[in-house]
Design an enzyme around this catalytic site. Structure first.
Site, short mmCIF file in Angstrom:
data_model
loop_
_atom_site.label_atom_id
_atom_site.label_comp_id
_atom_site.label_asym_id
_atom_site.label_seq_id
_atom_site.Cartn_x
_atom_site.Cartn_y
_atom_site.Cartn_z
N TYR A 286 -29.83 -37.10 -14.15
CA TYR A 286 -29.39 -38.45 -14.51
C TYR A 286 -28.93 -39.21 -13.26
O TYR A 286 -29.36 -40.35 -13.01
CB TYR A 286 -28.25 -38.34 -15.52
CG TYR A 286 -27.93 -39.60 -16.28
CD1 TYR A 286 -27.48 -40.74 -15.64
CD2 TYR A 286 -28.03 -39.65 -17.67
CE1 TYR A 286 -27.16 -41.90 -16.34
CE2 TYR A 286 -27.72 -40.80 -18.38
CZ TYR A 286 -27.28 -41.91 -17.71
OH TYR A 286 -26.97 -43.05 -18.41
N GLY B 39 -35.08 -31.80 -14.80
CA GLY B 39 -35.44 -32.35 -16.11
C GLY B 39 -34.31 -32.18 -17.10
O GLY B 39 -33.19 -32.65 -16.87
N ALA C 53 -30.42 -30.59 -13.36
CA ALA C 53 -30.90 -30.81 -14.72
C ALA C 53 -29.90 -31.65 -15.50
O ALA C 53 -28.73 -31.73 -15.14
CB ALA C 53 -31.13 -29.47 -15.42
N SER C 54 -30.39 -32.27 -16.56
CA SER C 54 -29.56 -33.07 -17.46
C SER C 54 -28.78 -34.11 -16.66
O SER C 54 -29.37 -35.01 -16.06
CB SER C 54 -28.63 -32.15 -18.26
OG SER C 54 -28.04 -32.85 -19.34
N GLY C 55 -27.44 -34.01 -16.61
CA GLY C 55 -26.66 -34.97 -15.84
C GLY C 55 -26.98 -34.95 -14.36
O GLY C 55 -26.87 -35.98 -13.68
#
Length: 701
Positions: A503, A520, A498-500
């Site tokens: 990314y 996500g 998730a997040s990073g």
């Protein structure tokens, strides 16, 4: 998804589409999941054209997770996974968009085997002959035919170890799954004995273990389990065992699922701390722990959605593999039986036995090189067999058996880069507050070395990270893009990406996740603590002299003024827009389309597939299959997986030192005892521990 729905899903039926549809529309040849407006799919359909085939699900109108052959330029055949969802606001049968955000996707969750099943394929006759000769002339790692591989599965099962020293006390998911796969092809291993302990890992790793258990059972070999403490995760894993035993007074808890959150704002107010949190994304609740005193409606919505999916997965798996109705599963969870006799009568356990009794059972069943006792054997013969030590093969020892020796490893190489922990700038390691960390400097150096190595055909980025530093994530993302220009990369998501973590996954050619992976969280949270009130309480004074309108934006001795607050907010907004823009470009969407499913919301893997955030559902070996396709490696051609990692100079020095001791004959590993531990012929227990360390060091070197 039940069997009836699954059978309907894969049956081609005539196309029935309402709305405007152009057969030459570019979306059918898109290489990315795409949202299409004004198209409503009334039932499962099979579309043909331009060398593509796609299957749609009736219930939620999205493309099933299938590998689709696409003829691209230069007449090269490739396989690509598509996910297409139609959005028609007038049709209540499809997910609706409200207030710019995507609501919960009402679709049955798929199980581990439904998402991806590893198919067992035996080796050829000549390879079997060569394998047998290799066993005969092997001077080390000798294992008797009919042995039982003993696995202990407990704890967090990390994807990567921070140091080879951790392997002495920590069992990784890589060690367990690798040993199961090798044991399936090893004729010397007759069965698996799995001792289950409390699992603190996520459901994605549980699905990975279930998939490997199913792979082992395809060979006809048995898996025998034993547990003393367990709950829903351990019960899920036991569904893929042939027999499961438990202690008569074991602590088995089947009461349902829960999740909790803590909030510290009230505590901070009492001691004089003022957290100033700026978050971008309605569902980005990472900073709520410091800035709120109670759970927000958005956080409650997401957590309820996750719990509901986990509950449905548990109920569906029990219904499938125990032939229970979903009503029976609900009744068991609501009654929460705690008597072991009740659980046995419900079919959770084969028998209630102590571990020593189970070991005696295995001795009788797999003695005499796996043939076991015969009905004509007398009681005296059986007692004599029970008195003899049975040579279980310890998992740590079996890790040294090479896949190449079993002819399940090929010449072409696929590199594996593991991202395990919070992403930080600089060098990674172990942090006492946040646990394992992944440093951008360390990972970038590893990626650059991989890019310069011509021996690799493809790479797998294995991600198990909740995110972290936006700067570090962006640096890693940029370096992965450079690597992608040379060789294909497939992202394989574990428990959390998730997040990073999401990314850096965006830089890959293909993203694969488990149905219950948490992914996500495309959003930004920034925070600063003001200690102004605390300083007043304790009489501490700090004065700052500065030049520049925003020079004091990061000082802790006072709160933001209005200009600084707006500056802080604009920085967060810029980071969020940058994140969403790169995600939209990566997934082939517009900014508005990606923003509607971003907003910092955590999605489960099967939901992310429907929303186009990932490309397919499956475990690590699903990613291997996709990488083989992208690298033009044959479907049935074995590959060599190479772990790319860096350890400290101390670990390498210790490994070299222990290797030199063995070369001089100072360490002599020979025997196994009943527990599968390796002992010196001189009976020195210290030698045993040193040899275990040497084995594991060699595994990681």
């Amino acid at each position: 998804m039940n069997k009836e729905q699954s059978s309907r899903l894969y049956q081609p039926v005539p196309v029935q589409i309402s709305g405007n549809y152009d057969s030459n529309m570019a979306v059918w040849r898109s290489q990315r999941p795409t949202f299409v407006s004004n198209v409503t799919l009334k039932q499962p359909v099979l579309l043909r054209g331009e060398g593509t085939q796609k299957l749609f699900c009736k219930r939620c109108s999205f493309v099933a997770n299938l590998l689709v052959k696409v003829v691209r330029t230069r007449d090269l055949g490739r396989y690509q996974t598509f996910c297409l969802m139609s959005y028609n606001q007038k049709d209540p049968s499809v997910p609706q968009v409200r207030e710019g955000f995507v609501n919960n996707i009402n679709c049955n969750i798929i199980g581990a085997i439904q998402a991806h099943r590893m198919s067992y394929k035996d080796i050829g006759f000549l390879q079997k002959v060569a394998r047998t000769l290799g066993f005969m002339f092997s001077l080390r790692r000798r294992i008797s035919r009919g042995s039982v591989l003993q696995l202990e599965i407990t704890g967090s099962l990390p994807d990567a170890l921070a140091s080879p020293l951790d392997a002495l006390s920590v069992t990784s998911i890589v060690e367990v799954t690798s040993n199961i796969r090798k044991a399936a092809h090893d004729p010397r291993i007759a069965a698996l004995f799995v001792k289950l302990g409390p699992l603190s890992c996520g459901y994605a790793k549980v699905a990975e273990l279930c998939r490997h258990f199913d792979y082992f059972r395809q060979t006809g070999k048995k898996i025998i389990g034993y547990m003393e403490i367990g709950s829903e995760k351990e019960i899920l894993l036991s569904l893929f065992m042939d027999e499961l035993y438990a202690a008569p007074e074991a602590g088995i808890s089947i009461r349902g699922f829960k999740v909790s959150a803590t909030f510290l704002k009230g505590l901070f107010q009492k001691i004089g701390l003022e957290p100033q949190v700026e978050r971008l994304g309605v569902y980005k609740f990472a900073g709520d722990q410091f800035s709120r005193t109670a759970m927000s409606n958005e956080q409650r919505e997401v957590l309820k959605n996750i719990l509901q999916a986990v509950y449905e997965n548990f109920r569906n798996e029990l219904s499938t593999y125990r032939n229970w109705s979903q009503e029976n599963v609900d009744q068991v969870l609501n009654s929460a039986p705690f008597q072991m006799s009740d659980l046995k009568n419900l079919g959770f356990f084969t028998e209630l036995k102590y571990e020593s009794e189970v070991l005696d059972l295995l001795k009788l069943r797999y003695c005499r090189r796996g043939k076991g006792v015969s009905p004509s054997d007398s009681m005296e013969t059986k007692e004599k067999i029970l008195r003899k030590p049975f040579r279980f093969v310890n998992s740590k020892y079996y890790s040294r058996v090479k896949a190449k020796q079993l002819f399940i490893e090929g010449k072409r190489k696929i590199g594996v880069i593991r991202v395990n922990g919070t992403i930080v700038s600089g060098d990674g390691g172990e942090n006492p507050l946040i646990g394992s960390t992944v440093g951008s400097n360390t990972l970038v150096s590893l990626i650059r070395q991989a890019a310069e190595n011509p021996k690799f055909d493809a790479f797998i980025l294995r991600v198990d990270s909740p995110g972290g530093s936006a700067l570090a994530s962006d640096i890693i993302w940029a370096e992965l893009l450079r690597l992608r220009q040379k060789k294909p990369i497939v992202a394989s998501m574990s428990d959390v990406a998730a997040s990073g973590g999401y990314y850096i996954s965006m830089a890959c050619n293909h993203i694969c996740c488990e149905p219950l992976t948490l992914t996500g969280s495309i959003g930004v949270v920034t925070a600063k603590f003001s200690l102004e009130n605390l300083y007043k309480k304790i009489g501490f004074v700090k004065e700052t002299v500065s030049i520049g309108r925003y020079a004091e934006v990061d000082i802790e001795s006072r709160s933001f003024n209005e200009d600084e607050r707006q500056y802080f907010k604009n920085n967060a907004l810029h980071a969020y827009q940058n994140f969403v823009s790169k995600a939209a470009k990566s997934r082939g969407k517009t900014y508005e389309e990606l923003d509607s499913v971003a907003q910092g919301r955590v999605w489960l893997g099967f939901e992310a597939l429907q929303l186009g955030l990932v490309d397919s559902c499956g475990g690590f070996w699903k990613a291997v299959e996709v990488a083989k396709v992208l690298a033009n490696i044959g479907e049935h051609e074995n590959v060599q997986l190479v772990e790319l990692r860096r350890f400290s100079w101390f670990s390498r020095l210790a490994a070299s030192f222990l290797s030199s001791l063995e070369s001089f004959g100072l360490l002599l590993p020979k025997y196994h005892n009943t527990q599968g531990l390796r002992l010196s012929p001189f009976g020195d227990e210290n030698i045993k521990a040193v040899m275990e360390a040497l084995d594991l060091f060699r595994t990681f070197m």
